[in-house]
Design a protein around this motif. Structure first.
Motif, PDB file in Angstrom:
ATOM      1  N   MET A   1       2.760   2.806  -0.985  1.00 49.78           N
ATOM      2  CA  MET A   1       2.876   4.378  -0.717  1.00 49.78           C
ATOM      3  C   MET A   1       1.636   4.878  -0.085  1.00 49.78           C
ATOM      4  N   PRO A   2       1.784   5.479   1.189  1.00 47.51           N
ATOM      5  CA  PRO A   2       0.573   6.052   1.976  1.00 47.51           C
ATOM      6  C   PRO A   2       0.247   7.342   1.465  1.00 47.51           C
ATOM      7  N   VAL A   3      -1.231   7.424   1.358  1.00 44.77           N
ATOM      8  CA  VAL A   3      -1.582   8.976   0.811  1.00 44.77           C
ATOM      9  C   VAL A   3      -2.744   9.485   1.756  1.00 44.77           C
ATOM     10  N   SER A   4      -2.704   8.899   2.923  1.00 35.35           N
ATOM     11  CA  SER A   4      -3.887   9.382   3.790  1.00 35.35           C
ATOM     12  C   SER A   4      -3.512  10.701   4.694  1.00 35.35           C
ATOM     13  N   SER A   5      -2.238  10.904   4.707  1.00 33.82           N
ATOM     14  CA  SER A   5      -1.414  12.212   5.492  1.00 33.82           C
ATOM     15  C   SER A   5      -0.549  12.676   4.767  1.00 33.82           C
ATOM     16  N   ARG A   6      -0.307  13.930   4.882  1.00 35.55           N
ATOM     17  CA  ARG A   6       0.981  14.623   4.573  1.00 35.55           C
ATOM     18  C   ARG A   6       2.266  13.772   5.375  1.00 35.55           C
ATOM     19  N   ASP A   7       2.154  13.768   6.557  1.00 32.58           N
ATOM     20  CA  ASP A   7       3.148  13.109   7.400  1.00 32.58           C
ATOM     21  C   ASP A   7       3.619  11.559   6.739  1.00 32.58           C
ATOM     22  N   GLU A   8       2.677  10.812   6.664  1.00 26.41           N
ATOM     23  CA  GLU A   8       2.998   9.333   6.300  1.00 26.41           C
ATOM     24  C   GLU A   8       3.739   9.589   4.741  1.00 26.41           C
ATOM     25  N   PHE A   9       2.954  10.331   3.566  1.00 28.72           N
ATOM     26  CA  PHE A   9       3.491  10.444   2.396  1.00 28.72           C
ATOM     27  C   PHE A   9       5.081  11.067   2.367  1.00 28.72           C
ATOM     28  N   GLY A  10       5.239  12.131   3.445  1.00 27.00           N
ATOM     29  CA  GLY A  10       6.514  12.739   3.444  1.00 27.00           C
ATOM     30  C   GLY A  10       7.497  11.927   3.771  1.00 27.00           C
ATOM     31  N   LYS A  11       7.080  11.068   5.004  1.00 27.17           N
ATOM     32  CA  LYS A  11       8.262  10.127   5.465  1.00 27.17           C
ATOM     33  C   LYS A  11       8.535   8.832   4.489  1.00 27.17           C
ATOM     34  N   TRP A  12       7.430   8.285   3.698  1.00 23.27           N
ATOM     35  CA  TRP A  12       7.515   7.315   2.672  1.00 23.27           C
ATOM     36  C   TRP A  12       8.598   7.934   1.660  1.00 23.27           C
TER      37      TRP A  12
END
Length: 202
Positions: free
Chosen positions: A155-166
């Motif tokens: 789970m990526p947590v470094s940005s909104r975009d990465e977390f939202g797509k995950w």
């Protein structure tokens, strides 16, 4: 759902999986899990459990009908409305579908408001929340599947975009498993943060 049915469902400590209606999932305690089963399947199970009892207590429904009729007559005599005989279905515990819809709405909304450049503390909070969520989710089998997904898909947590797509891809993985339509994750912010470009959400 009748009170007797609820009691029967709770009292059944060792339900036989062979005799369960399709769609009823047993909890780890061996009892039917309401949060893991569809409302229709759970109701079918409760109905199945109460059928033998209804034969031996046939006077109860008639007595209840008489009480309700008397209550209606009394209310009419005093010009007061009779109390509602059937509670709204909105005040029942959620089934697996309602729980799932509400949960995805919450999670996507969290992703939509997650910072585009989160602090270290915010990243830690998100990891902690999602870890606890995956262990505490009411449907135990859903929880286990989500834990496995999280173990495979970091789970990526470094940005909104990465977390939202995950999260969108996690939702799609569940949809594929259930035979539902998948969502175009390139549009996740339009769906959960900004609103559709055609203005229907404005």
């Amino acid at each position: 759902m009748a009170v007797e049915g609820q009691q029967a469902a709770r009292a059944n400590t060792s339900a036989d999986p062979k005799n369960l209606p399709p769609g009823v999932v047993l909890g780890k305690d061996g009892k039917p899990c309401r949060a893991c089963s569809s409302k229709m399947a759970f109701s079918a199970f409760v109905s199945q459990q109460t059928k033998p009892n209804q034969k031996s207590s046939g006077a109860i429904p008639g007595m209840m009908a008489g009480m309700m009729a008397a209550g209606g007559a009394a209310a009419a005599a005093t010009n007061k409305p009779a109390p509602a005989a059937i509670p709204s279905r909105n005040d029942c515990p959620p089934d697996v579908e309602e729980l799932g819809r509400s949960t995805w709405m919450l999670l996507h909304s969290i992703a939509a408001t997650y910072p585009s450049a989160p602090s270290t503390n915010e990243q830690t909070d998100l990891r902690s929340f999602m870890g606890a969520f995956s262990r505490l989710y009411p449907c135990w089998s859903c929880a286990e599947h989500f834990q496995k997904y999280m173990a495979k898909q970091q789970m990526p947590v470094s940005s909104r975009d990465e977390f939202g797509k995950w999260l969108c891809e996690a939702h799609n993985a569940v949809n594929r498993k259930l035979g539902k339509q998948v969502f175009d994750c390139a549009r996740w912010e339009e769906r959960w943060r900004d609103g559709w470009k055609d203005g229907r959400c404005d």
